[in-house]
Design a protein around this motif. Structure first.
Motif, mmCIF file in Angstrom:
data_model
loop_
_atom_site.group_PDB
_atom_site.id
_atom_site.type_symbol
_atom_site.label_atom_id
_atom_site.label_comp_id
_atom_site.label_asym_id
_atom_site.label_seq_id
_atom_site.Cartn_x
_atom_site.Cartn_y
_atom_site.Cartn_z
ATOM 1 N N ASN A 160 47.706 -13.540 66.843
ATOM 2 C CA ASN A 160 47.733 -14.696 67.727
ATOM 3 C C ASN A 160 46.863 -14.493 68.960
ATOM 4 N N SER A 161 45.692 -13.868 68.780
ATOM 5 C CA SER A 161 44.799 -13.637 69.910
ATOM 6 C C SER A 161 44.077 -14.927 70.281
ATOM 7 N N PRO A 162 44.010 -15.263 71.562
ATOM 8 C CA PRO A 162 43.244 -16.445 71.968
ATOM 9 C C PRO A 162 41.741 -16.259 71.795
ATOM 10 N N ALA A 163 41.320 -15.025 71.518
ATOM 11 C CA ALA A 163 39.903 -14.729 71.254
ATOM 12 C C ALA A 163 39.013 -15.173 72.405
ATOM 13 N N LEU A 164 39.433 -14.852 73.593
ATOM 14 C CA LEU A 164 38.689 -15.173 74.802
ATOM 15 C C LEU A 164 38.456 -13.888 75.598
ATOM 16 N N PRO A 165 37.403 -13.870 76.409
ATOM 17 C CA PRO A 165 36.418 -14.915 76.683
ATOM 18 C C PRO A 165 35.324 -14.954 75.621
ATOM 19 N N LYS A 166 34.553 -16.018 75.665
ATOM 20 C CA LYS A 166 33.405 -16.131 74.771
ATOM 21 C C LYS A 166 32.141 -15.657 75.488
ATOM 22 N N PRO A 167 31.212 -15.051 74.760
ATOM 23 C CA PRO A 167 29.913 -14.716 75.355
ATOM 24 C C PRO A 167 29.159 -15.983 75.743
ATOM 25 N N ALA A 168 28.135 -15.793 76.566
ATOM 26 C CA ALA A 168 27.312 -16.923 76.969
ATOM 27 C C ALA A 168 26.395 -17.383 75.851
ATOM 28 N N HIS A 169 26.151 -16.520 74.859
ATOM 29 C CA HIS A 169 25.296 -16.882 73.723
ATOM 30 C C HIS A 169 25.759 -16.064 72.519
ATOM 31 N N ASP A 170 25.167 -16.340 71.361
ATOM 32 C CA ASP A 170 25.481 -15.547 70.171
ATOM 33 C C ASP A 170 24.840 -14.168 70.328
ATOM 34 N N ILE A 171 25.664 -13.173 70.607
ATOM 35 C CA ILE A 171 25.157 -11.840 70.906
ATOM 36 C C ILE A 171 24.625 -11.183 69.634
ATOM 37 N N PRO A 172 23.361 -10.749 69.635
ATOM 38 C CA PRO A 172 22.842 -10.017 68.470
ATOM 39 C C PRO A 172 23.584 -8.704 68.273
ATOM 40 N N ILE A 173 23.881 -8.381 67.015
ATOM 41 C CA ILE A 173 24.578 -7.153 66.661
ATOM 42 C C ILE A 173 23.573 -6.159 66.091
ATOM 43 N N LEU A 174 23.569 -4.949 66.645
ATOM 44 C CA LEU A 174 22.707 -3.886 66.148
ATOM 45 C C LEU A 174 23.543 -2.845 65.419
ATOM 46 N N VAL A 175 23.116 -2.495 64.227
ATOM 47 C CA VAL A 175 23.703 -1.402 63.459
ATOM 48 C C VAL A 175 22.568 -0.436 63.146
ATOM 49 N N GLY A 176 22.841 0.850 63.196
ATOM 50 C CA GLY A 176 21.800 1.818 62.897
ATOM 51 C C GLY A 176 22.387 3.154 62.532
ATOM 52 N N GLY A 177 21.538 4.078 62.154
ATOM 53 C CA GLY A 177 21.999 5.410 61.816
ATOM 54 C C GLY A 177 21.362 5.920 60.546
ATOM 55 N N LYS A 178 21.741 7.145 60.203
ATOM 56 C CA LYS A 178 21.139 7.826 59.075
ATOM 57 C C LYS A 178 22.016 7.821 57.832
ATOM 58 N N GLY A 179 23.175 7.166 57.912
ATOM 59 C CA GLY A 179 24.043 7.101 56.747
ATOM 60 C C GLY A 179 23.364 6.404 55.590
ATOM 61 N N ARG A 180 23.613 6.883 54.385
ATOM 62 C CA ARG A 180 22.880 6.391 53.225
ATOM 63 C C ARG A 180 23.659 5.387 52.384
ATOM 64 N N LYS A 181 24.943 5.185 52.692
ATOM 65 C CA LYS A 181 25.735 4.269 51.887
ATOM 66 C C LYS A 181 26.471 3.250 52.754
ATOM 67 N N ARG A 182 27.411 3.722 53.573
ATOM 68 C CA ARG A 182 28.223 2.786 54.341
ATOM 69 C C ARG A 182 27.428 2.103 55.455
ATOM 70 N N THR A 183 26.538 2.844 56.093
ATOM 71 C CA THR A 183 25.754 2.234 57.169
ATOM 72 C C THR A 183 24.902 1.074 56.660
ATOM 73 N N PRO A 184 24.134 1.219 55.570
ATOM 74 C CA PRO A 184 23.400 0.055 55.059
ATOM 75 C C PRO A 184 24.311 -1.107 54.684
ATOM 76 N N ALA A 185 25.484 -0.813 54.117
ATOM 77 C CA ALA A 185 26.400 -1.886 53.733
ATOM 78 C C ALA A 185 26.903 -2.635 54.959
ATOM 79 N N LEU A 186 27.227 -1.907 56.031
ATOM 80 C CA LEU A 186 27.682 -2.558 57.257
ATOM 81 C C LEU A 186 26.550 -3.347 57.909
ATOM 82 N N ALA A 187 25.337 -2.811 57.846
ATOM 83 C CA ALA A 187 24.193 -3.547 58.377
ATOM 84 C C ALA A 187 23.991 -4.856 57.625
#
Length: 310
Positions: A160-187
């Motif tokens: 029951n989270s009100p999910a606030l506050p909201k960002p001022a814009h759609d924040i870009p999400i960066l994923v990175g790293g050297k993982g060869r399986k889970r990291t690409p899947a999360l990206a």
């Protein structure tokens, strides 16, 4: 190709040091100012005056700069609970007028966790928590105003989270790293940008192919994900100036030439061109190791960046 500035303040920097670099980068026309999220120095640095918190720093910069984008490479999922983290990042985004980008990683540096009393689970658990945090943070920001958000995971539960506050814009999400399986899947699932951290070209090609394959598995167009890399920079007008900067950074010149963007502007441009040709990256984070050398930041902006735009 876009150039951004990336700093490692845990090696020794005050807020004022970071502000000076950020303002210099802003005036010079760089695309963004990013910082690491670490609480302990690495290597031979003194670390003085001591670590600064990434999101407190970025909150200050949100008010003390005007146009440059701000972000982390990478916020450690082991440092913060996802609900309060989503609040902090959204608030900094509001404070900046919508200039924040959010890099999130699993966390990896065990010694800093021990030094400051932070739990450091085994690798599998860290990645499980990381995946849940990506789900929660993006879920909270994406919940329409007036609706609530619920999440039931192995490690986190939101009800029951009100999910606030909201960002001022759609924040870009960066994923990175050297993982060869889970990291690409999360990206593939969450990332607007995939970042290659201090890896060679051949490794980068392999990792990017894995991201492409992970996108294909879920039906996502990999072209939607910006490709970027982090590379240390050590540039100068001639060999003597390059050597002087390498010494001030406390790094061996032959290692910098092998692993980073080192040399005259022409040499740096040639190296970036090779990276672009082989990997398709369109953005590079320049790791600046001598934060007192503001002339270095301005020099690269004046002598390298224009050649990348032409």
């Amino acid at each position: 190709m876009e150039l951004r500035i990336f700093t490692e303040p845990q090696q020794g920097a005050s807020y004022d040091d970071l502000l000076a670099v950020a303002r210099t980068a802003e005036a010079a026309g760089y695309g963004a100012f990013f910082r690491s999220d670490h609480y302990l120095k690495m290597g031979d640095a003194t670390g003085l005056p001591g670590p600064t918190d990434a999101w407190i720093t970025l909150a200050g910069l949100a008010r003390d700069t005007h146009t440059i984008r701000l972000g982390t490479l990478m916020t450690a999922a082991t440092f913060r609970h996802p609900g309060p983290l989503a609040i902090s990042v959204a608030q900094v985004d509001q404070m900046s007028g919508g200039r924040v980008e959010f890099g999130l990683g699993a966390g990896w540096f065990e010694a800093e966790h021990t030094a400051y009393g932070l739990p450091f689970p085994a690798t599998v658990e860290r990645f499980d928590r990381y995946a849940e945090q990506l789900e929660i943070v993006t879920g909270l920001w994406g919940t329409p105003i007036g609706e609530t958000y619920d999440f039931e995971g192995r490690y986190y539960r939101l009800a029951n989270s009100p999910a606030l506050p909201k960002p001022a814009h759609d924040i870009p999400i960066l994923v990175g790293g050297k993982g060869r399986k889970r990291t690409p899947a999360l990206a593939a699932k969450f990332a607007d940008e995939f970042n290659l951290p201090f890896v060679d070209v051949e490794t980068s090609v392999d990792l990017l192919a894995r991201v492409d394959a992970a996108c294909a598995e879920i039906g996502r167009d990999p072209a939607e994900i910006t490709r970027s890399a982090v590379l240390v920079v050590c540039a100068g007008r001639d060999d003597a100036e390059v050597a002087r900067r390498a010494a001030a950074m406390g790094r061996k010149l032959d290692e910098l030439r092998r692993d980073g963007l080192t040399g005259t502007p022409a040499e740096v441009v040639d190296r970036l061109g090779a990276w672009r040709e082989k990997t398709g990256i369109s953005r590079v984070y320049l790791q600046v190791l001598d934060l007192a050398d503001l002339d270095h930041v301005e020099f690269v902006a004046a002598e390298v960046a224009p050649q990348l735009r032409s």
